[in-house]
Scaffold this motif. Structure first.
Motif, PDB file in Angstrom:
ATOM      1  N   PRO A  67      -2.283   2.341  15.521  1.00  0.00           N
ATOM      2  CA  PRO A  67      -1.357   3.253  14.834  1.00  0.00           C
ATOM      3  C   PRO A  67      -1.999   3.801  13.564  1.00  0.00           C
ATOM      4  O   PRO A  67      -2.934   3.200  13.042  1.00  0.00           O
ATOM      5  N   PRO A  68      -1.441   4.922  13.078  1.00  0.00           N
ATOM      6  CA  PRO A  68      -2.004   5.491  11.847  1.00  0.00           C
ATOM      7  C   PRO A  68      -1.869   4.525  10.670  1.00  0.00           C
ATOM      8  O   PRO A  68      -0.975   3.680  10.649  1.00  0.00           O
ATOM      9  N   LEU A  69      -2.778   4.656   9.714  1.00  0.00           N
ATOM     10  CA  LEU A  69      -2.635   3.923   8.457  1.00  0.00           C
ATOM     11  C   LEU A  69      -1.493   4.565   7.679  1.00  0.00           C
ATOM     12  O   LEU A  69      -1.376   5.787   7.644  1.00  0.00           O
ATOM     13  N   LEU A  70      -0.655   3.740   7.076  1.00  0.00           N
ATOM     14  CA  LEU A  70       0.514   4.288   6.381  1.00  0.00           C
ATOM     15  C   LEU A  70       0.575   3.745   4.948  1.00  0.00           C
ATOM     16  O   LEU A  70       0.548   2.531   4.739  1.00  0.00           O
ATOM     17  N   TYR A  71       0.666   4.665   3.996  1.00  0.00           N
ATOM     18  CA  TYR A  71       0.726   4.264   2.584  1.00  0.00           C
ATOM     19  C   TYR A  71       1.945   4.893   1.924  1.00  0.00           C
ATOM     20  O   TYR A  71       2.310   6.030   2.244  1.00  0.00           O
ATOM     21  N   HIS A  72       2.547   4.147   0.989  1.00  0.00           N
ATOM     22  CA  HIS A  72       3.653   4.670   0.187  1.00  0.00           C
ATOM     23  C   HIS A  72       3.049   5.139  -1.138  1.00  0.00           C
ATOM     24  O   HIS A  72       2.643   4.327  -1.970  1.00  0.00           O
ATOM     25  N   LEU A  73       2.988   6.466  -1.315  1.00  0.00           N
ATOM     26  CA  LEU A  73       2.252   7.011  -2.464  1.00  0.00           C
ATOM     27  C   LEU A  73       2.982   6.805  -3.795  1.00  0.00           C
ATOM     28  O   LEU A  73       2.377   6.963  -4.860  1.00  0.00           O
ATOM     29  N   GLY A  74       4.250   6.432  -3.731  1.00  0.00           N
ATOM     30  CA  GLY A  74       4.951   6.080  -4.964  1.00  0.00           C
ATOM     31  C   GLY A  74       4.513   4.695  -5.436  1.00  0.00           C
ATOM     32  O   GLY A  74       4.074   4.514  -6.580  1.00  0.00           O
ATOM     33  N   ILE A  75       4.573   3.739  -4.534  1.00  0.00           N
ATOM     34  CA  ILE A  75       4.215   2.352  -4.872  1.00  0.00           C
ATOM     35  C   ILE A  75       2.702   2.193  -4.947  1.00  0.00           C
ATOM     36  O   ILE A  75       2.178   1.431  -5.754  1.00  0.00           O
ATOM     37  N   ASP A  76       2.006   2.962  -4.150  1.00  0.00           N
ATOM     38  CA  ASP A  76       0.576   2.730  -3.938  1.00  0.00           C
ATOM     39  C   ASP A  76      -0.213   4.050  -3.959  1.00  0.00           C
ATOM     40  O   ASP A  76      -0.754   4.469  -2.940  1.00  0.00           O
ATOM     41  N   PRO A  77      -0.281   4.694  -5.137  1.00  0.00           N
ATOM     42  CA  PRO A  77      -1.007   5.985  -5.182  1.00  0.00           C
ATOM     43  C   PRO A  77      -2.480   5.859  -4.819  1.00  0.00           C
ATOM     44  O   PRO A  77      -3.098   6.838  -4.420  1.00  0.00           O
ATOM     45  N   GLY A  78      -3.028   4.665  -4.932  1.00  0.00           N
ATOM     46  CA  GLY A  78      -4.449   4.463  -4.615  1.00  0.00           C
ATOM     47  C   GLY A  78      -4.713   4.189  -3.135  1.00  0.00           C
ATOM     48  O   GLY A  78      -5.861   3.935  -2.757  1.00  0.00           O
ATOM     49  N   GLU A  79      -3.669   4.217  -2.293  1.00  0.00           N
ATOM     50  CA  GLU A  79      -3.807   4.043  -0.830  1.00  0.00           C
ATOM     51  C   GLU A  79      -4.595   2.776  -0.487  1.00  0.00           C
ATOM     52  O   GLU A  79      -5.667   2.817   0.101  1.00  0.00           O
ATOM     53  N   ARG A  80      -4.033   1.648  -0.861  1.00  0.00           N
ATOM     54  CA  ARG A  80      -4.712   0.377  -0.608  1.00  0.00           C
ATOM     55  C   ARG A  80      -3.980  -0.508   0.392  1.00  0.00           C
ATOM     56  O   ARG A  80      -4.588  -1.320   1.061  1.00  0.00           O
ATOM     57  N   TRP A  81      -2.632  -0.404   0.472  1.00  0.00           N
ATOM     58  CA  TRP A  81      -1.873  -1.370   1.259  1.00  0.00           C
ATOM     59  C   TRP A  81      -1.219  -0.671   2.456  1.00  0.00           C
ATOM     60  O   TRP A  81      -0.239   0.047   2.311  1.00  0.00           O
ATOM     61  N   ASN A  82      -1.776  -0.926   3.612  1.00  0.00           N
ATOM     62  CA  ASN A  82      -1.285  -0.293   4.837  1.00  0.00           C
ATOM     63  C   ASN A  82       0.059  -0.899   5.240  1.00  0.00           C
ATOM     64  O   ASN A  82       0.161  -2.102   5.490  1.00  0.00           O
ATOM     65  N   GLU A  83       1.074  -0.037   5.323  1.00  0.00           N
ATOM     66  CA  GLU A  83       2.431  -0.490   5.631  1.00  0.00           C
ATOM     67  C   GLU A  83       2.827  -0.184   7.070  1.00  0.00           C
ATOM     68  O   GLU A  83       4.002  -0.306   7.432  1.00  0.00           O
ATOM     69  N   ALA A  84       1.880   0.202   7.904  1.00  0.00           N
ATOM     70  CA  ALA A  84       2.213   0.689   9.250  1.00  0.00           C
ATOM     71  C   ALA A  84       3.028  -0.322  10.044  1.00  0.00           C
ATOM     72  O   ALA A  84       4.036   0.039  10.673  1.00  0.00           O
ATOM     73  N   ALA A  85       2.651  -1.573  10.011  1.00  0.00           N
ATOM     74  CA  ALA A  85       3.335  -2.572  10.842  1.00  0.00           C
ATOM     75  C   ALA A  85       4.791  -2.747  10.426  1.00  0.00           C
ATOM     76  O   ALA A  85       5.648  -3.081  11.243  1.00  0.00           O
TER      77      ALA A  85
END
Ligand code: MG
Length: 476
Positions: free
Chosen positions: A422-440
């Motif tokens: 699945p695509p990598l998913l980031y929450h740009l509010g919580i994680d503007p640096g795109e470090r924590w993949n939330e896809a699962a």
């Protein structure tokens, strides 16, 4: 009298709109001809999200841009429409993703000094739109939308043009050293990008140390000459794209080194433009916006900029490649000292300006949004999900605070594209640096983004790339 088809259809569209009472009115803003604002767009090249004082840089000094932000509106989530120069500039002037007009390519990425192509004639630029509204239109600086005479700014709605047709590194001198080391030696002899006035080359080998000053003089003269009528000025700086050059007044002065000198000179230039508007008493009649065409060119170490806390830089679809400074200034209209946390992007400029000057945009399939309500503090806007393209490939999509990456690839060199499923998913509010993949944890968000991408794809017709054809070398 024979009128061009575009004029006829524009008039008809205007009449239809009038009787349908759905003109793009802007609440609280008078759009009578006499009050149409002057528009100035100042565009830096490869300036990163983190490169200005007002965006948190600790040592690059930008008092004029900081003041512009303090007197206007600073966006925290403002985007260029592409990760490299040519497609980004095409999108800014047309309000459309470059995939719609062929101003992108997976291999070449930008137009080069031997390219045949350019911005297609049927595209409607901000300059053409404003000319139909009686504006004087001028361009100063780097064009990069086709260097052959028939592609230059005078063929895309600009009354005047002074600047470089492509990047300042695209025509190295024959005896310049090979490889990247030449970028770190301040030697103007190595670089031969020409200077053009109108459609004619006026200097084969300009001194790049003087460019920012010369662009500034040209812009100031344009404003003074056109002050009695509505005008549009598109000022696209050559720097801080490498190779870096600063004039004597700025060289060696910044604690941030040569890159800091160069940005300080750009900042001075912005100050000169705003000062001219004040001196001519045009400040309440002029909207000025400042942005950058893509993120910092990180492979150039200290000669590239910074994306601040954002990931990666120029050439990538990570946030650092496409999120850029975005500052709007219009004293008396745009609330002073405001920080805008809603999204904005360079494709918004055309529909926003259309709204401000009451121009029809019904002939174009636009991808930008009229953000005048955000700028004027009169309301909110509905925005379509945002697509991140690298060349012709859709790599990522942003929906609200969520960003899904379908493909990732490092910015430069020859890395492999990595499909993400699945695509990598980031929450740009919580994680503007795109470090924590939330896809699962967020399958529903991914479903919504997939639907948005599917819908967007259904609106895109394949067109020929303008970046592929090159001028054939003459056989002896
Ligand atoms: Mg650039």
């Amino acid at each position: 009298m024979h009128l061009p088809d575009r004029v006829v259809s524009s008039v008809l569209a205007g009449l239809v709109a009038f009787f349908a009472c759905d003109l793009p009115a802007v609440e609280g803003n008078d759009v009578r001809a006499a009050d149409r604002p002057n528009i100035i767009i100042i565009y830096a090249d490869d300036l990163g999200y983190g490169d200005l004082g007002c965006y948190g840089h600790p040592t690059i000094r930008t008092p004029n841009l900081d003041r512009m932000a303090a007197e206007g509106m600073r966006f925290t989530e403002f985007y260029s429409a592409a990760e490299v120069c040519t497609p980004s500039r095409a999108a800014l002037l047309t309000g459309r993703y470059p995939i719609r007009n062929g101003m992108c390519h997976d291999q070449f990425r930008v137009l080069r000094n031997n390219s045949l192509g350019g911005l297609p004639k049927n595209e409607i630029t901000i300059a053409e739109m404003l000319k139909e509204k009686g504006y004087s239109t001028g361009m100063v600086g780097k064009w990069h939308l086709g260097h052959l005479p028939e592609h230059l700014p005078p063929h895309h709605g600009f009354d005047s043009y002074f600047g470089m047709p492509y990047s300042n590194d695209m025509l190295p001198a024959k005896d310049a050293p090979q490889g990247r080391e030449k970028f770190f030696v301040e030697n103007n002899d190595y670089w031969k990008t020409p200077l053009i006035r109108g459609t004619e080359v006026i200097e084969e080998h300009p001194d790049q140390r003087t460019l920012t000053k010369r662009y500034t003089e040209e812009a100031v003269q344009f404003i003074r000459a056109k002050k009695d009528q509505p005008f549009f000025l598109y000022m696209a700086h050559t720097f801080p794209h490498v190779p870096l050059f600063a004039s004597e007044d700025f060289h060696g002065k910044s604690p941030a080194g040569l890159y800091g000198d160069v940005v300080a000179e750009l900042d001075w230039s912005v100050g000169q433009v705003l000062e001219t508007l004040r001196a001519e008493k045009l400040e309440t009649r002029t909207m000025v916006m400042f942005s950058s065409d893509n993120g910092p060119w990180l492979i150039f170490d200290s000669h590239g900029g910074s994306a601040g806390m954002l990931r990666d830089g120029k050439g990538s679809t990570w946030e650092g490649g496409m999120r850029v400074p975005g500052i709007f200034w219009w004293p008396g209209k745009i609330p002073a000292g405001s920080v805008q946390h809603e999204m904005g992007c360079t494709m918004d400029l055309l529909p926003t300006i259309a709204g401000l000057v009451d121009a029809s945009t019904r002939e174009q399939q636009l991808d930008g949004t009229n953000i005048a309500p955000l700028l004027l503090g009169t309301g909110t806007v509905d925005r379509a999900p945002y697509m991140y393209y690298r060349g012709t490939e859709l790599y990522a999509c942003r929906l609200g605070p969520w960003k899904a990456h379908f493909i990732t690839k490092a910015a430069y060199g020859n890395p492999k594209a990595e499909p993400q499923e699945p695509p990598l998913l980031y929450h740009l509010g919580i994680d503007p640096g795109e470090r924590w993949n939330e896809a699962a944890r967020q399958p529903d968000v991914i479903d919504s983004i997939r639907k948005a991408v599917e819908h967007h794809r259904s609106t895109v017709q394949p067109v020929e790339s303008q970046l592929e054809k090159v001028i054939q070398a003459k056989t002896p």
